[in-house]
Structure formats: structure tokens, C-alpha cells
Motif scaffolding. Structure first.
Motif, short mmCIF file in Angstrom:
data_model
loop_
_atom_site.label_atom_id
_atom_site.label_comp_id
_atom_site.label_asym_id
_atom_site.label_seq_id
_atom_site.Cartn_x
_atom_site.Cartn_y
_atom_site.Cartn_z
N VAL A 22 9.72 -29.41 83.18
CA VAL A 22 9.05 -30.65 82.76
C VAL A 22 7.96 -30.32 81.75
O VAL A 22 7.14 -29.44 81.97
CB VAL A 22 8.44 -31.38 83.97
N ASN A 23 7.97 -31.04 80.63
CA ASN A 23 6.91 -30.93 79.63
C ASN A 23 6.41 -32.33 79.33
O ASN A 23 7.18 -33.19 78.92
CB ASN A 23 7.45 -30.31 78.33
N ILE A 69 1.36 -30.65 80.76
CA ILE A 69 2.28 -29.98 81.68
C ILE A 69 3.31 -29.21 80.85
O ILE A 69 3.91 -29.77 79.93
CB ILE A 69 2.98 -31.02 82.58
N ARG A 70 3.45 -27.92 81.17
CA ARG A 70 4.33 -27.06 80.36
C ARG A 70 5.33 -26.32 81.23
O ARG A 70 4.92 -25.57 82.12
CB ARG A 70 3.50 -26.04 79.57
N ASN A 71 6.61 -26.52 80.95
CA ASN A 71 7.70 -25.77 81.61
C ASN A 71 7.55 -25.76 83.12
O ASN A 71 7.67 -24.73 83.76
CB ASN A 71 7.75 -24.33 81.13
N VAL A 81 0.15 -26.33 84.52
CA VAL A 81 -0.42 -27.67 84.50
C VAL A 81 -1.84 -27.49 83.99
O VAL A 81 -2.70 -26.97 84.70
CB VAL A 81 -0.43 -28.31 85.90
N ARG A 82 -2.07 -27.85 82.73
CA ARG A 82 -3.42 -27.68 82.17
C ARG A 82 -4.20 -28.97 82.38
O ARG A 82 -3.77 -30.04 81.97
CB ARG A 82 -3.34 -27.32 80.69
N PHE A 83 -5.32 -28.81 83.06
CA PHE A 83 -6.22 -29.95 83.29
C PHE A 83 -7.45 -29.70 82.45
O PHE A 83 -8.14 -28.70 82.65
CB PHE A 83 -6.55 -30.05 84.78
N LYS A 84 -7.70 -30.56 81.47
CA LYS A 84 -8.80 -30.36 80.53
C LYS A 84 -8.71 -28.96 79.93
O LYS A 84 -9.69 -28.22 79.86
CB LYS A 84 -10.16 -30.54 81.23
N GLY A 85 -7.51 -28.57 79.58
CA GLY A 85 -7.32 -27.31 78.86
C GLY A 85 -7.13 -26.08 79.72
O GLY A 85 -6.75 -25.02 79.23
#
Ligand SMILES: Nc1ncnc2c1ncn2[C@@H]1O[C@H](COP(=O)(O)OP(=O)(O)O)[C@@H](O)[C@H]1O
Ligand SMILES: [Mg+2]
Lengths: 312, 249
Positions: free
Chosen positions: B23-24, B7-9, B66-70
Motif C-alpha cells: 500500500v502506498n 505510507i510506503r510499501n 508509515v511516516r507520521f510527520k516525516g
């Protein structure tokens, strides 16, 4: 202690006032009961009148003839008093208008409850409900002077008075009954059920058809049956557009007559009081009443049965 | 072990009102990650970002990744139905469909075009959710005839039936009695060998019992995240310590 005694004495000072209050309450309760009784008594009164005059009718015509004769010709000789053609007409209009109203009404209910944004809903919903406010006589003329000519351009053998255009007009008239009540039932389905389905990867359509509609099923059935009872009881549209030819037919392109259509026709003509034609209105009215009653009982039964299936 | 989510920014707004701030965090694969914090701190909001549940509610805005499996699940070319199909969810209040027990479990597989043996699948999922023995004789009874604890395990079975990679749980035990809660916690521990589990809870003891990692939120911000035991023993942040020792919440 002393205080309590003093208060007790105070309370005893006004027994007469309390009696008056009790009497007033009793009177209010009676008034409210009376308000409720008015509608009950009206119903009872109507049923009684219907019954009395129906009995008169059956002193001149046998119940057997009424139920089995396949002709209804009370206004000219030879007179026949078979209810079947009128029942057939009513059935045709009920089924035909349901075929129009159920898909359109349910479709718009699903659209409004599952797809439309709040803004769209606020515009569309009242517009739909306007349909229910249009006087039926307007629908009748619309059917006769617009729908029928339009249909006749595409359907060659369509009679000027025909069941089809009445079915379409009645169908449109009862769309809001279907859509509004179904939508209420669908909106009442908890959001948590929709979320459960979405969380499993369901699309909007799947959520609507596989979760919301089944969960609202009893309300939807009630809506449809109420709408169809309105179609059964509708008189002006069918009197104007469907003609006045009682007929045992399932062909919507022909002129027919419904039970209500007959009542309208006779009420307009100059039928002598006390004649058998006169009493036939009441016999038909009684049949109509029984049909609608049966539909309502059926609706209750479906609703209860379905809810049991869901609950226990 | 890799990360299931990165999870990024992440920022989330309900209308004008911001509830998550920058949130990171990473969520490990095949582990239980607990999200704790006082009521209203944004736990549910965060959880619902992970399967795009917010899409369904107008007026919610999500920014960041929100990266799920990249892969960023908020990219335009991502199909939210597929995301939700791969990421299961169990809600705070049990919400079985008003259908039979069987149909509840079969719902997901059916809409996703499952071709195998549905009876076997339903049995397997009910067993995984430790409900089979209690319901095997009445699979066609209404799900609403079950107790609250049973309903919640049914919801878990329903989520398992689409064979997701992740299971999100939003205070799944908050409506349950202690015995049902214990059963559910045992289940979570059993499932973590095969699934990534994200568990929102306001119950620190529960986080302590089942979570490998714990993230502590306060007022929409991630305050601290780390292995549960370490964090509970030596919180780095003063606020975390205050929360863990029960000074607020
Ligand atoms: N649908 C919503 N619309 C507006 N505000 C919301 C909505 N849902 C939650 N909130 C607000 O967002 C904040 C975080 O809520 P939530 O994520 O449910 O917290 P938690 O799950 O930690 O109790 C709260 O202040 C809450 O009032
Ligand atoms: Mg919450």
C-alpha cells in the motif's frame, strides 16, 4: 385433512406410552432434585450437630465467659473458656497469609493475564496450580523443618513454634486460589477495554493496574476472600508450625493457636466423650463456621455493591 | 497543506496470511480521509497500522513504512506509547471504561501526567463531542448507563482529551441509530479544522457526506484514491465504479 385425522387417531393410540414417559420425566426430575438436596442436607446436618453440641457446651460455660475471657485453657486447671485467644490466632494467620498471598497471587495473575505469552502461560499456570494440590501436612512439615530454621538464622527471638512461618506456608498454599481466580476475572475483561487504554498511550502496567484490575475488581475481591477463608479453615499447617499456645498477641514471632489448631489438638488427645473439653470443640467449630459465613456474606456484599457502582 | 501520513510499501501479515499488499498512499493533514471497501478488504488492518495497534497482537507482521510527520513510526527508536498518545482512536463498538463519565474522559490526561485543570478539560472535551448538555448533571454516573450513541460520543471525548493530532475512527457509526450517526457525522465535519481524521466506513454515503478524500480498497490492495467528489463522480478504475454503483460489496 384426512391425513391429519388419521395422525390424530395415531396419536390417540399410545396414551399409555405417553403417560409412562411423563412419569419417567417426573422421576428423573426428582432424582436430580435429590442430588442437589444431598449437599443441602449435609450442610443442614452439620449445622444441626454443631448446634446441638454447642448448646451442650453452653450449659456448662456461659456465653459471656466464652466471648470475654482472655484465656483459653480447657485442657488443664484452672479451666478457662475464652475464645478470644483462638480468634486472635486465626486472625493473625488470616492476615499474615493474606499479606503473603495477595501481592504474590495478584502479581502472578497480572503477569499471566497481561504480560505472559501463551507459551509461558501454558507452562506457568499448571505449575502454580500444583501448589494447591500439595497436601497441607507437607506444607506443615516444610514450615516446621525448613522455613522456621531458615527464619531463625535471621530473627533471633523467633520461637520454634511461631505464627510467622505458619503464615508464610499458608500464604504460599493459597497463592493459587488468589492468582487463578483473579486471572480468570482479568482474562474476562474485554479486549476492547485494553485497546481503548492503549490507544490513549497507556503502558502495559497502566492498562493492567488502571483498567484491567478495576474492571475485574469484584472477581478479585471474591478470589481474595475465598483464599482467606481457606486460610481460616486451614488446620494441619497451623497445628504443626504455629504451636498450641492460645495467646492474645499480634506478635507473629510467638507460638499461638488458631481455632482449627485447637480442634486438631483435642481430636488427637484422649478427651472423654461428654466432657466439657469435648463439647468445646463444637463451640469452637461453631465460631469458626460463623466467621467463615460472615466472610462469605461480606464477599457477596462487596461484589454486589461494587457491581452496582459500575453498572448503574 | 502537508501530509499527516505517508505510507510506503506497506504489507501486513496475520501469521502466514497476507492481508495488505504494497500500500502506498498519503493522508492529508486537517482533512477527513475515508477508507472504503467491502468487508474483509483490510480497512481496519490499515487503520491499526497508523497507531501501531498491531504491536499488541502477537503474530502480526508489518513491513514497509508509515511516516507520521516525516518520521517512520516503525523505526526502532520510536516509542509506540508516544505515537498512540498523539494519534487518537475511536473504535467500531463503543468501549467506555466501566468507570464514571468523568473518569473516562480524565483517563488519558491522568496517565499522561496532565497538570492543568481537569474539570475544565473534561467539560471542554464533552462539549466538543456534543455530549456536555446531556451528561453535565451526572458526570459521576457510570458511563455504561449511557445509550450507545452517547457512549460513542463519550469515547470521542475521551480520545480528544489527550489533545491528539490525528483521530482514527473505525466504522464509528456502525452500531448507532440514524440520529446518533448524523450527530457523529456533524461532529467529524466540525473537528476537521483542527484534526486529521481517518475514517473507515463501509458506508459510501457516509464517505460522500464527510470525506475530503477517499481511498478505495479491495482484497488488501489500494485500488484508487482521490478527492471524494471527483472519485464518486468519475472513478478512474472499473472496480471502483462497480463498487460505487453497488455491483458488489
Ligand atoms: N486478528 C486477525 N487474525 C487473522 N486474520 C485476521 C485478523 N483480523 C483480520 N483478519 C483478516 O484480515 C482480513 C482483513 O480484515 P480487516 O482489516 O478487519 O477488514 P475490514 O476492516 O475491511 O473488514 C480479513 O480477511 C480478516 O479475516
Ligand atoms: Mg473492520
Amino acid at each position: 385433512m384426512a391425513n391429519a385425522v388419521a395422525e390424530g387417531r395415531d396419536l390417540r393410540v399410545s396414551p399409555r406410552w405417553r403417560d409412562a414417559q411423563k412419569r419417567r420425566e417426573r422421576w428423573i426430575a426428582r432424582l436430580l432434585l435429590l442430588a442437589g438436596l444431598v449437599s443441602v442436607l449435609t450442610t443442614v446436618g452439620i449445622v444441626l450437630t454443631l448446634t446441638v453440641d454447642t448448646v451442650q457446651f453452653f450449659q456448662q460455660v456461659s456465653l459471656w465467659e466464652f466471648l470475654t475471657d482472655d484465656k483459653w485453657t480447657p485442657l488443664f486447671t484452672p479451666k478457662h473458656f475464652g475464645i478470644l485467644p483462638l480468634l486472635n490466632g486465626t486472625f493473625l494467620v488470616a492476615v499474615g497469609s493474606a499479606l503473603v498471598a495477595v501481592p504474590l497471587g495478584l502479581g502472578s495473575a497480572i503477569y499471566l493475564s497481561e504480560y505472559a505469552s501463551d507459551r509461558v502461560r501454558r507452562v506457568v499456570k499448571p505449575l502454580l496450580e500444583i501448589l494447591a494440590g500439595i497436601p497441607t501436612v507437607v506444607y506443615g512439615y516444610f514450615a516446621l523443618t525448613y522455613i522456621t530454621p531458615l527464619l531463625r538464622r535471621y530473627i533471633e527471638n523467633l520461637e520454634v513454634f511461631n505464627a510467622l512461618s505458619a503464615c508464610i506456608a499458608v500464604g504460599v498454599m493459597i497463592i493459587p486460589t488468589v492468582s487463578s481466580l483473579s486471572e480468570d476475572a482479568m482474562v474476562a475483561v474485554p479486549r476492547s477495554l485494553r485497546e481503548a487504554a492503549y490507544a490513549l498511550g497507556a503502558t502495559r502496567l497502566e492498562v493492567a493496574l488502571k483498567v484491567v484490575v478495576p474492571a475485574a475488581f469484584s472477581g478479585i475481591v471474591a478470589a481474595i476472600i475465598l483464599a482467606v477463608s481457606r486460610a481460616v479453615g486451614e488446620s494441619m499447617i497451623v497445628a504443626l508450625a504455629a504451636g498450641s499456645t492460645p495467646k492474645l498477641t499480634l506478635n507473629p514471632l510467638e507460638s499461638i493457636q488458631t481455632m482449627t489448631g485447637f480442634i486438631v489438638q483435642v481430636s488427637q488427645g484422649d478427651v472423654g466423650y461428654g466432657t466439657v473439653e469435648y463439647y468445646s470443640i463444637y463451640a469452637v467449630g461453631m465460631a469458626l463456621f460463623l466467621v467463615t459465613l460472615a466472610m462469605n456474606l461480606f464477599a457477596r456484599w462487596v461484589v454486589r455493591r461494587y457491581q452496582e457502582g459500575v453498572r448503574a | 497543506m502537508g501530509n499527516a501520513f505517508e505510507i510506503r510499501n506497506l504489507n501486513v501479515y496475520y501469521g502466514q496470511h497476507q492481508v495488505l499488499y504494497d500500500v502506498n498512499m498519503n493522508i492529508r493533514e486537517r482533512a477527513v480521509t475515508a477508507i472504503i471497501g467491502p468487508s474483509g478488504c483490510g480497512k481496519s488492518t490499515l487503520l491499526r497500522c497508523l497507531n501501531r495497534m498491531h504491536d499488541l497482537q502477537p503474530g502480526v507482521r508489518v513491513t514497509g513504512e508509515v511516516r507520521f510527520k516525516g518520521r517512520n513510526i516503525y523505526d526502532d527508536d520510536v516509542d509506540p506509547m508516544e505515537i498512540r498518545y498523539r494519534i487518537g482512536m475511536v473504535f467500531q463498538k463503543p468501549n467506555p471504561f466501566p468507570k464514571s463519565i468523568f473518569e473516562n474522559v480524565a483517563f488519558g490526561p491522568r496517565i499522561n501526567g496532565y497538570r492543568g485543570n481537569l474539570n475544565e478539560l473534561v467539560e471542554r472535551c464533552l462539549r466538543q463531542a456534543a455530549l456536555w448538555d446531556e451528561v453535565k448533571d451526572r458526570l459521576h454516573a457510570s458511563a455504561l448507563s449511557l445509550s450507545g450513541g452517547q457512549q460513542q460520543r463519550l469515547c470521542l471525548a475521551r480520545a480528544l482529551a489527550v489533545e491528539p493530532e490525528v483521530i482514527l475512527m473505525d466504522e464509528p457509526a456502525s452500531a448507532l441509530d440514524p440520529i446518533s450517526t448524523a450527530k457523529l457525522e456533524d461532529l467529524i465535519l466540525e473537528l476537521k479544522s483542527r484534526y486529521t481524521i481517518v475514517l473507515v466506513t463501509h458506508n459510501m454515503q457516509q464517505a460522500g457526506r464527510v470525506a475530503d478524500e477517499t481511498a478505495f480498497f479491495l482484497n488488501g490492495r489500494l485500488i484508487e484514491m482521490g478527492p471524494t467528489r471527483e472519485m464518486f463522480a468519475n472513478p478512474r478504475e472499473k472496480k471502483t465504479e462497480e463498487y460505487l454503483t453497488g455491483r458488489f460489496g
